[in-house]
Write a protein that holds these residues in place. Structure first.
Motif, mmCIF file in Angstrom:
data_model
loop_
_atom_site.group_PDB
_atom_site.id
_atom_site.type_symbol
_atom_site.label_atom_id
_atom_site.label_comp_id
_atom_site.label_asym_id
_atom_site.label_seq_id
_atom_site.Cartn_x
_atom_site.Cartn_y
_atom_site.Cartn_z
ATOM 1 N N ALA A 180 8.899 -14.800 7.758
ATOM 2 C CA ALA A 180 10.252 -14.585 8.266
ATOM 3 C C ALA A 180 10.434 -12.970 7.791
ATOM 4 N N SER A 181 11.363 -12.239 8.736
ATOM 5 C CA SER A 181 11.478 -10.924 8.378
ATOM 6 C C SER A 181 13.010 -10.655 8.131
ATOM 7 N N SER A 182 13.724 -11.743 8.476
ATOM 8 C CA SER A 182 15.288 -11.289 8.559
ATOM 9 C C SER A 182 15.744 -12.184 7.047
ATOM 10 N N SER A 183 15.198 -13.090 6.435
ATOM 11 C CA SER A 183 15.705 -13.656 4.907
ATOM 12 C C SER A 183 14.415 -13.562 4.222
ATOM 13 N N TYR A 184 14.702 -12.700 2.872
ATOM 14 C CA TYR A 184 13.468 -12.449 2.036
ATOM 15 C C TYR A 184 14.079 -12.463 0.792
ATOM 16 N N PRO A 185 13.149 -12.677 -0.322
ATOM 17 C CA PRO A 185 13.708 -12.429 -1.602
ATOM 18 C C PRO A 185 13.998 -11.130 -2.229
ATOM 19 N N ILE A 186 14.908 -10.618 -2.692
ATOM 20 C CA ILE A 186 14.926 -9.425 -3.666
ATOM 21 C C ILE A 186 14.934 -9.484 -4.981
ATOM 22 N N PHE A 187 13.808 -8.766 -5.483
ATOM 23 C CA PHE A 187 13.617 -8.843 -7.060
ATOM 24 C C PHE A 187 14.231 -7.506 -7.721
ATOM 25 N N PHE A 188 14.947 -7.630 -8.788
ATOM 26 C CA PHE A 188 15.514 -6.687 -9.461
ATOM 27 C C PHE A 188 14.652 -6.039 -10.669
ATOM 28 N N ALA A 189 14.215 -4.772 -10.694
ATOM 29 C CA ALA A 189 13.550 -3.886 -11.710
ATOM 30 C C ALA A 189 14.150 -2.839 -12.163
ATOM 31 N N GLU A 190 14.276 -2.805 -13.499
ATOM 32 C CA GLU A 190 14.722 -1.559 -13.910
ATOM 33 C C GLU A 190 13.831 -0.387 -13.722
ATOM 34 N N GLU A 230 7.886 2.312 -11.523
ATOM 35 C CA GLU A 230 6.475 1.861 -12.232
ATOM 36 C C GLU A 230 5.963 0.659 -11.333
ATOM 37 N N VAL A 231 7.028 -0.188 -10.986
ATOM 38 C CA VAL A 231 6.546 -1.452 -10.303
ATOM 39 C C VAL A 231 6.257 -0.996 -9.053
ATOM 40 N N HIS A 232 6.645 0.050 -8.355
ATOM 41 C CA HIS A 232 6.086 0.331 -7.281
ATOM 42 C C HIS A 232 4.593 1.134 -7.310
ATOM 43 N N THR A 233 4.512 1.877 -8.302
ATOM 44 C CA THR A 233 3.261 2.429 -8.475
ATOM 45 C C THR A 233 1.915 1.400 -8.697
ATOM 46 N N LYS A 234 2.460 0.381 -9.530
ATOM 47 C CA LYS A 234 1.543 -0.646 -9.983
ATOM 48 C C LYS A 234 1.141 -1.404 -8.617
ATOM 49 N N THR A 254 3.269 -1.166 0.639
ATOM 50 C CA THR A 254 4.495 -1.237 0.415
ATOM 51 C C THR A 254 5.227 -0.013 1.011
ATOM 52 N N SER A 255 6.640 -0.145 1.230
ATOM 53 C CA SER A 255 7.066 1.143 1.838
ATOM 54 C C SER A 255 7.445 2.223 0.737
ATOM 55 N N GLU A 256 7.846 3.094 1.204
ATOM 56 C CA GLU A 256 8.280 4.168 0.238
ATOM 57 C C GLU A 256 9.520 3.864 -0.534
ATOM 58 N N LEU A 257 9.701 4.492 -1.630
ATOM 59 C CA LEU A 257 11.081 4.203 -2.460
ATOM 60 C C LEU A 257 11.780 4.726 -1.727
ATOM 61 N N THR A 270 10.263 -2.155 0.293
ATOM 62 C CA THR A 270 9.840 -3.766 0.540
ATOM 63 C C THR A 270 8.314 -3.609 0.486
ATOM 64 N N PHE A 271 7.893 -4.819 0.234
ATOM 65 C CA PHE A 271 6.243 -5.260 0.206
ATOM 66 C C PHE A 271 5.989 -6.522 0.867
ATOM 67 N N TYR A 272 4.593 -6.765 0.934
ATOM 68 C CA TYR A 272 4.347 -7.916 1.589
ATOM 69 C C TYR A 272 3.130 -8.731 0.737
ATOM 70 N N ASP A 273 3.326 -10.016 0.854
ATOM 71 C CA ASP A 273 2.432 -10.721 0.235
ATOM 72 C C ASP A 273 1.284 -10.921 1.078
ATOM 73 N N LEU A 274 0.179 -11.722 0.759
ATOM 74 C CA LEU A 274 -1.064 -11.913 1.529
ATOM 75 C C LEU A 274 -0.874 -12.599 2.749
ATOM 76 N N ASN A 275 0.201 -13.438 3.078
ATOM 77 C CA ASN A 275 0.695 -14.134 3.941
ATOM 78 C C ASN A 275 1.514 -13.513 5.016
ATOM 79 N N GLY A 276 1.989 -12.214 4.549
ATOM 80 C CA GLY A 276 2.713 -11.444 5.390
ATOM 81 C C GLY A 276 4.310 -11.616 5.351
ATOM 82 N N ASN A 277 4.417 -12.478 4.230
ATOM 83 C CA ASN A 277 6.005 -12.709 3.900
ATOM 84 C C ASN A 277 6.510 -11.504 3.027
ATOM 85 N N LYS A 278 7.635 -10.986 3.650
ATOM 86 C CA LYS A 278 8.467 -9.800 3.104
ATOM 87 C C LYS A 278 8.963 -9.929 2.019
#
Length: 121
Positions: free
Chosen positions: A67-77, A81-85, A93-96, A106-114
């Motif tokens: 799916a490219s139009s529906s995807y989970p969004i995680f919150f990270a304070e 650090e999460v982006h770098t890791k 990953t996309s740029e911040l 945004t980033f993608y898992d090993l199956n291409g899920n956004k």
């Protein structure tokens, strides 16, 4: 009043449940709370007090495109650090990006899920 009391889970379909479980544990540092390896193999990862992520292995006779139009969004304070890791772990990953008071990428898992991560104050 809503018909629903909460959001329970978000399904992400995967080709190989074992490989996906390993990726989510090693890359995103998730811990599973439930696994089923029957005809419809699933792994559930609780996320804080919100909805869980459920990996669902699609059957070989089912078609699937991430799916490219529906995807989970995680919150990270600690979004930087999460982006770098994730980047250091070889995750695409996309740029911040900034949108007003919200920072996200945004980033993608090993199956291409956004997937997306955000921080707002």
């Amino acid at each position: 009043m809503s018909l629903f009391s909460k959001m329970d889970t978000i399904i992400l379909r995967v080709a190989d449940i074992k490989a996906a479980k390993k990726w989510y544990e090693e890359v995103l540092e998730f811990t599973s709370s439930y696994e089923s390896n029957g005809d419809h193999a699933i792994v559930i990862f609780p996320i804080g007090n919100g909805p869980s992520i459920t990996l669902y292995e699609w059957q070989h006779d089912e078609s699937h495109s991430p799916a490219s139009s529906s995807y989970p969004i995680f919150f990270a304070e600690n979004i930087e650090e999460v982006h770098t890791k994730l980047t250091s772990r070889g995750v695409e990953t996309s740029e911040l990006q900034k949108d007003g008071s919200t920072t996200f990428f945004t980033f993608y898992d090993l199956n291409g899920n956004k997937l997306e991560v955000c921080y707002w104050s």
